[in-house]
Design a protein around this motif. Structure first.
Motif, PDB file in Angstrom:
ATOM      1  N   ALA A  98       8.061   6.163  17.848  1.00  8.76           N
ATOM      2  CA  ALA A  98       6.933   6.312  18.770  1.00  8.76           C
ATOM      3  C   ALA A  98       6.120   5.022  18.863  1.00  8.76           C
ATOM      4  N   ALA A  99       5.884   4.370  17.728  1.00  8.45           N
ATOM      5  CA  ALA A  99       5.056   3.158  17.717  1.00  8.45           C
ATOM      6  C   ALA A  99       5.768   1.960  18.340  1.00  8.45           C
ATOM      7  N   LEU A 100       7.094   1.941  18.275  1.00  6.54           N
ATOM      8  CA  LEU A 100       7.843   0.799  18.809  1.00  6.54           C
ATOM      9  C   LEU A 100       8.290   1.004  20.252  1.00  6.54           C
ATOM     10  N   SER A 101       7.888   2.101  20.869  1.00  2.21           N
ATOM     11  CA  SER A 101       8.290   2.374  22.246  1.00  2.21           C
ATOM     12  C   SER A 101       7.062   2.389  23.146  1.00  2.21           C
ATOM     13  N   GLY A 102       7.283   2.636  24.422  1.00  2.98           N
ATOM     14  CA  GLY A 102       6.180   2.699  25.369  1.00  2.98           C
ATOM     15  C   GLY A 102       5.877   1.362  26.004  1.00  2.98           C
ATOM     16  N   PRO A 105       4.506  -1.682  22.937  1.00  4.29           N
ATOM     17  CA  PRO A 105       5.122  -1.448  21.625  1.00  4.29           C
ATOM     18  C   PRO A 105       4.463  -2.284  20.535  1.00  4.29           C
ATOM     19  N   CYS A 106       4.466  -1.750  19.339  1.00  2.88           N
ATOM     20  CA  CYS A 106       3.863  -2.445  18.202  1.00  2.88           C
ATOM     21  C   CYS A 106       4.831  -3.481  17.638  1.00  2.88           C
ATOM     22  N   GLU A 107       4.264  -4.503  17.033  1.00  5.53           N
ATOM     23  CA  GLU A 107       5.064  -5.548  16.386  1.00  5.53           C
ATOM     24  C   GLU A 107       5.204  -5.314  14.886  1.00  5.53           C
ATOM     25  N   ILE A 108       4.238  -4.601  14.321  1.00  4.37           N
ATOM     26  CA  ILE A 108       4.211  -4.330  12.887  1.00  4.37           C
ATOM     27  C   ILE A 108       4.049  -2.834  12.692  1.00  4.37           C
ATOM     28  N   ILE A 109       4.787  -2.278  11.724  1.00  6.41           N
ATOM     29  CA  ILE A 109       4.612  -0.877  11.330  1.00  6.41           C
ATOM     30  C   ILE A 109       4.025  -0.851   9.927  1.00  6.41           C
ATOM     31  N   ALA A 110       2.908  -0.161   9.771  1.00  2.83           N
ATOM     32  CA  ALA A 110       2.270  -0.008   8.460  1.00  2.83           C
ATOM     33  C   ALA A 110       2.369   1.446   8.028  1.00  2.83           C
ATOM     34  N   PHE A 111       2.550   1.643   6.725  1.00  2.82           N
ATOM     35  CA  PHE A 111       2.675   2.992   6.173  1.00  2.82           C
ATOM     36  C   PHE A 111       1.599   3.248   5.125  1.00  2.82           C
ATOM     37  N   THR A 112       1.090   4.463   5.124  1.00  4.92           N
ATOM     38  CA  THR A 112       0.316   4.974   3.999  1.00  4.92           C
ATOM     39  C   THR A 112       0.524   6.482   3.989  1.00  4.92           C
ATOM     40  N   ASP A 113      -0.130   7.183   3.072  1.00  8.80           N
ATOM     41  CA  ASP A 113       0.067   8.624   2.935  1.00  8.80           C
ATOM     42  C   ASP A 113      -1.244   9.366   3.115  1.00  8.80           C
ATOM     43  N   VAL A 114      -1.142  10.662   3.366  1.00  6.26           N
ATOM     44  CA  VAL A 114      -2.326  11.454   3.663  1.00  6.26           C
ATOM     45  C   VAL A 114      -3.270  11.532   2.472  1.00  6.26           C
ATOM     46  N   ASP A 115      -2.757  11.395   1.247  1.00 10.57           N
ATOM     47  CA  ASP A 115      -3.625  11.459   0.065  1.00 10.57           C
ATOM     48  C   ASP A 115      -4.065  10.085  -0.410  1.00 10.57           C
ATOM     49  N   CYS A 116      -3.926   9.074   0.451  1.00 11.38           N
ATOM     50  CA  CYS A 116      -4.415   7.731   0.138  1.00 11.38           C
ATOM     51  C   CYS A 116      -5.725   7.469   0.877  1.00 11.38           C
ATOM     52  N   ARG A 117      -6.495   6.525   0.348  1.00 16.51           N
ATOM     53  CA  ARG A 117      -7.783   6.169   0.940  1.00 16.51           C
ATOM     54  C   ARG A 117      -7.845   4.653   1.125  1.00 16.51           C
ATOM     55  N   PRO A 118      -7.381   4.147   2.273  1.00 16.81           N
ATOM     56  CA  PRO A 118      -7.385   2.695   2.493  1.00 16.81           C
ATOM     57  C   PRO A 118      -8.801   2.132   2.616  1.00 16.81           C
ATOM     58  N   ASN A 119      -9.015   0.968   2.021  1.00 17.39           N
ATOM     59  CA  ASN A 119     -10.285   0.265   2.183  1.00 17.39           C
ATOM     60  C   ASN A 119     -10.476  -0.139   3.648  1.00 17.39           C
ATOM     61  N   PRO A 120     -11.708  -0.399   4.076  1.00 17.56           N
ATOM     62  CA  PRO A 120     -11.940  -0.774   5.482  1.00 17.56           C
ATOM     63  C   PRO A 120     -11.161  -2.011   5.929  1.00 17.56           C
ATOM     64  N   ASP A 121     -10.950  -2.979   5.028  1.00 15.82           N
ATOM     65  CA  ASP A 121     -10.221  -4.193   5.410  1.00 15.82           C
ATOM     66  C   ASP A 121      -8.740  -4.106   5.057  1.00 15.82           C
ATOM     67  N   TRP A 122      -8.265  -2.901   4.761  1.00 14.08           N
ATOM     68  CA  TRP A 122      -6.861  -2.700   4.371  1.00 14.08           C
ATOM     69  C   TRP A 122      -5.893  -3.265   5.395  1.00 14.08           C
ATOM     70  N   LEU A 123      -6.010  -2.832   6.624  1.00 13.40           N
ATOM     71  CA  LEU A 123      -5.029  -3.211   7.633  1.00 13.40           C
ATOM     72  C   LEU A 123      -5.116  -4.700   7.959  1.00 13.40           C
ATOM     73  N   ARG A 124      -6.320  -5.225   8.026  1.00 15.61           N
ATOM     74  CA  ARG A 124      -6.486  -6.660   8.309  1.00 15.61           C
ATOM     75  C   ARG A 124      -5.780  -7.504   7.243  1.00 15.61           C
ATOM     76  N   ASN A 125      -5.958  -7.143   5.986  1.00 14.99           N
ATOM     77  CA  ASN A 125      -5.338  -7.910   4.904  1.00 14.99           C
ATOM     78  C   ASN A 125      -3.836  -7.655   4.798  1.00 14.99           C
ATOM     79  N   LEU A 126      -3.398  -6.452   5.144  1.00 18.65           N
ATOM     80  CA  LEU A 126      -1.977  -6.124   5.056  1.00 18.65           C
ATOM     81  C   LEU A 126      -1.171  -6.889   6.104  1.00 18.65           C
ATOM     82  N   VAL A 127      -1.757  -7.125   7.252  1.00 18.50           N
ATOM     83  CA  VAL A 127      -1.048  -7.805   8.348  1.00 18.50           C
ATOM     84  C   VAL A 127      -1.050  -9.322   8.180  1.00 18.50           C
ATOM     85  N   GLN A 128      -2.045  -9.858   7.490  1.00 14.40           N
ATOM     86  CA  GLN A 128      -2.232 -11.310   7.414  1.00 14.40           C
ATOM     87  C   GLN A 128      -0.978 -12.096   6.996  1.00 14.40           C
ATOM     88  N   PRO A 129      -0.212 -11.689   5.977  1.00 10.20           N
ATOM     89  CA  PRO A 129       0.949 -12.483   5.562  1.00 10.20           C
ATOM     90  C   PRO A 129       2.035 -12.618   6.624  1.00 10.20           C
TER      91      PRO A 129
END
Length: 339
Positions: A98-102, A105-129
């Protein structure tokens, strides 16, 4: 794709699809959704794809309501349903597609789980590398939520779920899907998750990507997602039994000596060291309350977890259907038996 290390304008951020499988996650969804809505990554560059995988609680209704709430905040949340296979990996595959179509389309796919609590800057820092083109995978760190029980304190001391353990794996490094991101091109090259695999799918995907020799895996220490550790002995046993099942399945798929079961000799040696060396050192500090009393049980709990893992290794027949790899719809193969 180039990403500046300063504060870039929004159009210089890659589009990211955040994929989260959910099974009976009604209790965890409100806090997770709050964390997602607070991400500092540009809102118009994120697509949240949350997949209900045969939940028997209010998860489907909550996802529909959340989609409307996110829209009012200028965020995109796509609720999906996967009911043909009850598997987190099959659900993640649907989210990836779904994320790679339409149209966007997205260039990066990020994963986490429903019982996780990402910090506010989680996605920004995860994509940086991904600014470096050779980086195909990025693992963020998984830290514990504040421990509330003695078992949670034990797991925090032992740093369960820390990516530092999986990145130091004796076969090849890998990142856990509790906090992992992957570039689109590796998925096109090696396929998606094995939808019928019940455990170890994150390691399998990372290893298939790394074994091509084309991409690297990096750790983004500042990309933090927090996770609640198991609070009961049955839940802890089940967790480590699942790790044992993962060992057995990965051994079958990758042909390496990935299993090391607990022997009676190892257990006896550990118990003797605990009685003769560790207890005399820790007990006085625990009595004076300089250390928590549950520190006295760390070695016993280590053996408990090792026994559960060995049990899982011995009692996990490999399902032949789990050899199948799912591919993107425009790929040349779908559900290929490639190992």
């Amino acid at each position: 794709m180039e990403l500046l290390r300063e504060e870039p304008s929004f159009d210089q951020y890659p589009r990211v699809g955040v994929v989260i499988p959910i099974l009976n996650g009604a209790a965890d969804l409100p806090e997770l959704l709050s964390c997602l809505s607070q991400q500092t990554y540009p809102r118009e560059r994120i697509q949240y794809v949350l997949i209900d995988n045969r939940s028997g609680d209010r998860t489907p209704d909550l996802l529909q309501t959340a989609a409307m709430q996110f829209q009012s905040l200028g965020l995109t949340l796509r609720p999906l349903t996967v009911s043909d296979i009850q598997s987190a990996y099959a659900a993640r595959n649907a989210g990836i597609v779904a994320a790679l179509s339409g149209d966007t389309p997205c260039e990066i796919i990020a994963f986490t789980d429903v019982d996780c609590r990402p910090n506010p800057d989680w996605l920004r820092n995860l994509v940086q590398p991904f600014a470096e083109p050779q980086v195909g995978l990025v693992a963020g760190e998984v830290l514990p939520l504040k421990p509330a029980t003695w078992l949670e304190r034990y797991a925090a001391r032992r740093e369960f779920l820390s990516q530092r353990h999986t990145l130091a794996h004796r076969f090849l490094p890998y990142g856990q899907t509790a906090n992992l991101a992957v570039r689109r091109s590796p998925l096109e090259a090696v396929g998606l998750f094995r939808p019928y695999l019940t455990s170890g799918g994150d390691a399998d995907l990372c290893w298939r990507i790394l074994q091509t020799g084309q991409w690297e895996l990096r750790l983004a220490e500042g990309a933090i997602a927090r996770h609640r550790h198991r609070a009961t002995l049955p839940a802890l046993w089940k967790q480590w039994q699942r790790y044992g099942r993962s060992d057995a399945h990965l051994h079958e798929l990758h042909g390496s000596a990935l299993m090391r079961s607990l022997t009676w000799q190892d257990a006896a040696t550990r118990l003797a060291r605990w009685l003769l060396k560790e207890l005399p050192i820790v007990a006085p500090h625990a009595i004076r309350r300089q250390e928590p009393w549950d520190r006295l049980l760390d070695t016993l709990l280590d053996l408990f977890c090792a026994a559960a893992r060995s049990w899982g290794q011995r009692r996990s027949p490999f399902p032949e259907a789990a050899r199948a790899i799912a591919w993107l719809p425009d790929g040349t193969r779908v559900n290929s038996p490639h190992q």
